[in-house]
Write an enzyme that holds these catalytic residues in place. Structure first.
Site, PDB file in Angstrom:
ATOM      1  N   GLU A 141      44.197 -28.338 -28.363  1.00  0.00           N
ATOM      2  CA  GLU A 141      45.298 -28.577 -29.278  1.00  0.00           C
ATOM      3  C   GLU A 141      45.553 -30.079 -29.357  1.00  0.00           C
ATOM      4  O   GLU A 141      45.480 -30.779 -28.365  1.00  0.00           O
ATOM      5  CB  GLU A 141      46.549 -27.844 -28.797  1.00  0.00           C
ATOM      6  CG  GLU A 141      46.374 -26.358 -28.929  1.00  0.00           C
ATOM      7  CD  GLU A 141      47.622 -25.585 -28.535  1.00  0.00           C
ATOM      8  OE1 GLU A 141      48.723 -26.146 -28.646  1.00  0.00           O
ATOM      9  OE2 GLU A 141      47.471 -24.440 -28.124  1.00  0.00           O
ATOM     10  N   ALA A 193      46.755 -36.033 -12.207  1.00  0.00           N
ATOM     11  CA  ALA A 193      47.721 -35.223 -11.454  1.00  0.00           C
ATOM     12  C   ALA A 193      49.011 -35.131 -12.258  1.00  0.00           C
ATOM     13  O   ALA A 193      49.334 -36.011 -13.046  1.00  0.00           O
ATOM     14  CB  ALA A 193      47.984 -35.860 -10.095  1.00  0.00           C
ATOM     15  N   GLY A 194      49.757 -34.063 -12.070  1.00  0.00           N
ATOM     16  CA  GLY A 194      51.001 -33.919 -12.817  1.00  0.00           C
ATOM     17  C   GLY A 194      51.762 -32.678 -12.405  1.00  0.00           C
ATOM     18  O   GLY A 194      51.539 -32.129 -11.320  1.00  0.00           O
ATOM     19  N   CYS A 227      45.626 -21.373 -23.107  1.00  0.00           N
ATOM     20  CA  CYS A 227      44.261 -21.041 -22.659  1.00  0.00           C
ATOM     21  C   CYS A 227      44.089 -21.022 -21.149  1.00  0.00           C
ATOM     22  O   CYS A 227      43.659 -20.017 -20.588  1.00  0.00           O
ATOM     23  CB  CYS A 227      43.261 -22.021 -23.253  1.00  0.00           C
ATOM     24  SG  CYS A 227      42.918 -21.673 -24.973  1.00  0.00           S
ATOM     25  N   ARG A 230      53.693 -22.531 -25.071  1.00  0.00           N
ATOM     26  CA  ARG A 230      53.246 -21.414 -24.241  1.00  0.00           C
ATOM     27  C   ARG A 230      52.901 -21.904 -22.830  1.00  0.00           C
ATOM     28  O   ARG A 230      52.178 -22.877 -22.670  1.00  0.00           O
ATOM     29  CB  ARG A 230      52.043 -20.719 -24.899  1.00  0.00           C
ATOM     30  CG  ARG A 230      52.496 -19.850 -26.064  1.00  0.00           C
ATOM     31  CD  ARG A 230      51.336 -19.214 -26.761  1.00  0.00           C
ATOM     32  NE  ARG A 230      50.630 -20.193 -27.588  1.00  0.00           N
ATOM     33  CZ  ARG A 230      49.570 -19.875 -28.332  1.00  0.00           C
ATOM     34  NH1 ARG A 230      49.083 -18.661 -28.315  1.00  0.00           N
ATOM     35  NH2 ARG A 230      49.003 -20.799 -29.069  1.00  0.00           N
TER      36      ARG A 230
HETATM   37  C1  UDX Z   1      42.179 -26.061 -23.332  1.00  0.00           C
HETATM   38  C2  UDX Z   1      40.685 -26.434 -23.245  1.00  0.00           C
HETATM   39  O1  UDX Z   1      40.574 -27.832 -23.030  1.00  0.00           O
HETATM   40  C3  UDX Z   1      39.966 -26.019 -24.499  1.00  0.00           C
HETATM   41  O2  UDX Z   1      38.583 -26.297 -24.362  1.00  0.00           O
HETATM   42  C4  UDX Z   1      40.173 -24.522 -24.705  1.00  0.00           C
HETATM   43  O3  UDX Z   1      39.550 -24.092 -25.888  1.00  0.00           O
HETATM   44  C5  UDX Z   1      41.655 -24.185 -24.751  1.00  0.00           C
HETATM   45  O4  UDX Z   1      42.295 -24.675 -23.559  1.00  0.00           O
HETATM   46  P1  UDX Z   1      44.361 -26.988 -24.494  1.00  0.00           P
HETATM   47  O5  UDX Z   1      45.063 -25.768 -23.989  1.00  0.00           O
HETATM   48  O6  UDX Z   1      44.621 -27.427 -25.895  1.00  0.00           O
HETATM   49  O7  UDX Z   1      42.774 -26.793 -24.383  1.00  0.00           O
HETATM   50  O8  UDX Z   1      44.799 -28.169 -23.545  1.00  0.00           O
HETATM   51  P2  UDX Z   1      44.140 -29.282 -22.604  1.00  0.00           P
HETATM   52  O9  UDX Z   1      44.191 -30.593 -23.264  1.00  0.00           O
HETATM   53  O10 UDX Z   1      42.835 -28.852 -22.073  1.00  0.00           O
HETATM   54  O11 UDX Z   1      45.248 -29.312 -21.433  1.00  0.00           O
HETATM   55  C6  UDX Z   1      45.621 -28.118 -20.753  1.00  0.00           C
HETATM   56  C7  UDX Z   1      46.712 -28.390 -19.755  1.00  0.00           C
HETATM   57  O12 UDX Z   1      46.208 -29.115 -18.650  1.00  0.00           O
HETATM   58  C8  UDX Z   1      47.906 -29.200 -20.275  1.00  0.00           C
HETATM   59  O13 UDX Z   1      49.101 -28.629 -19.796  1.00  0.00           O
HETATM   60  C9  UDX Z   1      47.684 -30.576 -19.685  1.00  0.00           C
HETATM   61  O14 UDX Z   1      48.899 -31.267 -19.516  1.00  0.00           O
HETATM   62  C10 UDX Z   1      47.037 -30.232 -18.361  1.00  0.00           C
HETATM   63  N1  UDX Z   1      46.184 -31.305 -17.827  1.00  0.00           N
HETATM   64  C11 UDX Z   1      45.056 -31.695 -18.485  1.00  0.00           C
HETATM   65  C12 UDX Z   1      46.525 -31.894 -16.603  1.00  0.00           C
HETATM   66  O15 UDX Z   1      47.525 -31.556 -15.991  1.00  0.00           O
HETATM   67  N2  UDX Z   1      45.695 -32.859 -16.100  1.00  0.00           N
HETATM   68  C13 UDX Z   1      44.560 -33.262 -16.718  1.00  0.00           C
HETATM   69  O16 UDX Z   1      43.864 -34.136 -16.185  1.00  0.00           O
HETATM   70  C14 UDX Z   1      44.237 -32.661 -17.966  1.00  0.00           C
END
Ligand code: UDX
Length: 424
Positions: free
Chosen positions: A148, A247-248, A255, A322
């Site tokens: 997204e 980290a967070g 997903c 979500r």
């Molecule tokens: C994800 C997958 O990346 C994608 O390939 C799949 O099709 C759907 O799920 P999305 O849900 O849009 O995509 O979000 P993404 O950017 O991957 O982040 C997911 C979550 O992980 C977020 O809450 C983000 O804040 C968290 N995140 C991401 C971290 O906490 N640390 C990170 O280093 C990266």
């Protein structure tokens, strides 16, 4: 008929609309069908109901090739490849709810000219089970890996395209390859079950990477290391890579939580206990709640305290809430007796009923006015540009919990804030 293959898209949610408009951009006529008449009407007027950068422009530019309809007949008449993009949400048992997929299949005849192209994330084995029942229909698994906020470029420049088909549907898989050829991406041709597994395993791996770095962060906090430095040093190792090591306050979205759960459940259904994924989920849940402890460390009891949450969306550049950490935090804070105010540039009103009575503010400055602490939950770019001297003036207690290690720690400390990050 133009030389480009006409396409059917069934289910015009976020995945369906991105798929439809990107395929139209590649020159295909696209018949996109959704059962919601209101949605189809507004899409036909060019209104895009979701927040996704570049998508409204793409819909407008390709409006002549995009045909939105509530009726399946024109889709079946014009298109042979039917991209299934309906929701497969988790049920209470943790299995995926395939009722929308089944409803689509029930509407299709047994024409051997049509193939289902499964974009929706489904349990490994779904394709096989559908083909057993409907051996007239072609079937191709073509999982999406769109993020997204960057779905349009992700579609147009994918790292890889996965096309899973069994021998019987080989000719449809060949047509799928031709379809993706202009994108110049590596194509992974597999059997159906492996394609289904690639999707779940990829998301589960990325979620594991995040829970891993979150645990390193928690230990770093105790041992005096800085997780940002640790991640930088780790990420330069080619075998590890720098991405998904931030980290967070935990991962959310439509997903990762769902797919990790689904894979765990699928394994469990075969009698295999996927221990690692159990821990990935647990770490993520605890991570969302750890923020409360950070606030208590400085404020003691949270009863009657005014807490501002900056960011509601599960990540920046989307209005999707979500499985967002903000929802868990507002509920936990309310449970501790705190008064919560939230601000998000686009997602707050959407979340209103799920924010446990939190007050929605129109700006970050309004949210922090009189607050005992501010927690950055989503790293929206505008938060980096806040006038922190002004924020400092407005807050009752200058305490910032930076849940994404996003802000300039040194600048905040110099501005008089008590700064708490994650793992630093
Ligand atoms: C994800 C997958 O990346 C994608 O390939 C799949 O099709 C759907 O799920 P999305 O849900 O849009 O995509 O979000 P993404 O950017 O991957 O982040 C997911 C979550 O992980 C977020 O809450 C983000 O804040 C968290 N995140 C991401 C971290 O906490 N640390 C990170 O280093 C990266």
């Amino acid at each position: 008929m133009s030389e480009k293959e006409p396409i059917g898209v069934i289910g015009v949610g976020w995945v369906g609309l991105v798929t439809a408009s990107c395929l139209a951009e590649l020159g295909h006529e696209v018949w996109a069908r959704d059962i919601l008449a209101d949605k189809v009407e507004s899409l036909s007027r060019g209104e895009v109901p979701i927040h996704e950068p570049g998508l409204p422009e793409l819909v407008a530019k390709n409006s002549a090739r995009l045909h939105f309809t509530t009726d399946m007949a024109p889709v079946l008449e014009h298109a042979r490849l039917l991209f299934v993009c309906v929701d497969t949400p988790p049920t209470y048992s943790g299995d995926a709810d395939l009722s929308r997929v089944e409803a689509v299949i029930a509407e299709l005849g047994d024409s051997d000219e049509h193939a289902l192209v499964m974009k929706s994330t489904v349990p490994v084995g779904t394709g096989r089970s559908i083909q057993r029942r409907r051996d007239g229909l072609g079937y191709v698994s073509n999982p999406e890996f769109l993020q997204e906020g960057s779905a349009v470029p992700d579609f147009m420049k994918p790292d890889r395209v996965v096309i899973g088909a069994d021998n019987r549907s080989g000719r449809f898989a060949d047509r799928m390859e031709a379809l993706y050829e202009p994108l110049d991406a590596p194509i992974v041709r597999t059997d159906v079950a492996s394609a289904e597994m690639i999707k779940l395993a990829s998301n589960a791996f990325l979620a594991t990477k995040i829970s891993f770095i979150n645990e390193i962060a928690n230990v770093s906090e105790e041992l005096g290391a800085d997780v940002s430095e640790v991640a930088r040093g780790m990420g330069l190792d080619d075998r590890i890579g720098p991405r998904f090591l931030r980290a967070g306050v935990g991962f959310g979205g439509s997903c990762f939580p769902k797919d990790v759960q689904a894979l765990k459940q699928l394994a469990g259904n075969t009698g295999y206990h996927f221990q690692l994924l159990t821990a990935v989920v647990e770490v993520n849940e605890l991570q969302k709640r750890r923020t409360i402890g950070k606030l208590q460390k400085h404020l003691g009891s949270l009863v009657g305290k005014e807490i501002a949450l900056l960011g509601v969306a599960f990540k920046p550049n989307t209005d999707d809430i979500r499985e967002a950490t903000s929802l868990v935090l507002s509920g936990r804070l309310a449970g501790e007796g705190a008064n919560v105010r939230v601000y998000d540039p686009v997602a707050a009103t959407r979340a209103d009923e799920m924010l446990a009575g939190a007050r929605i503010s129109d700006s970050a400055l309004e949210a922090v006015d009189g607050a005992d602490a501010a927690v950055l939950v989503t790293e929206w770019p505008e938060f980096a540009d806040l006038d922190w001297a002004e924020v400092r003036e407005k807050m009752r207690v200058p305490l910032i919990v930076d849940g994404r290690n996003f802000l300039d720690r040194q600048a905040l400390i110099e501005a008089g804030f008590t700064y708490e990050g994650i793992g630093r």
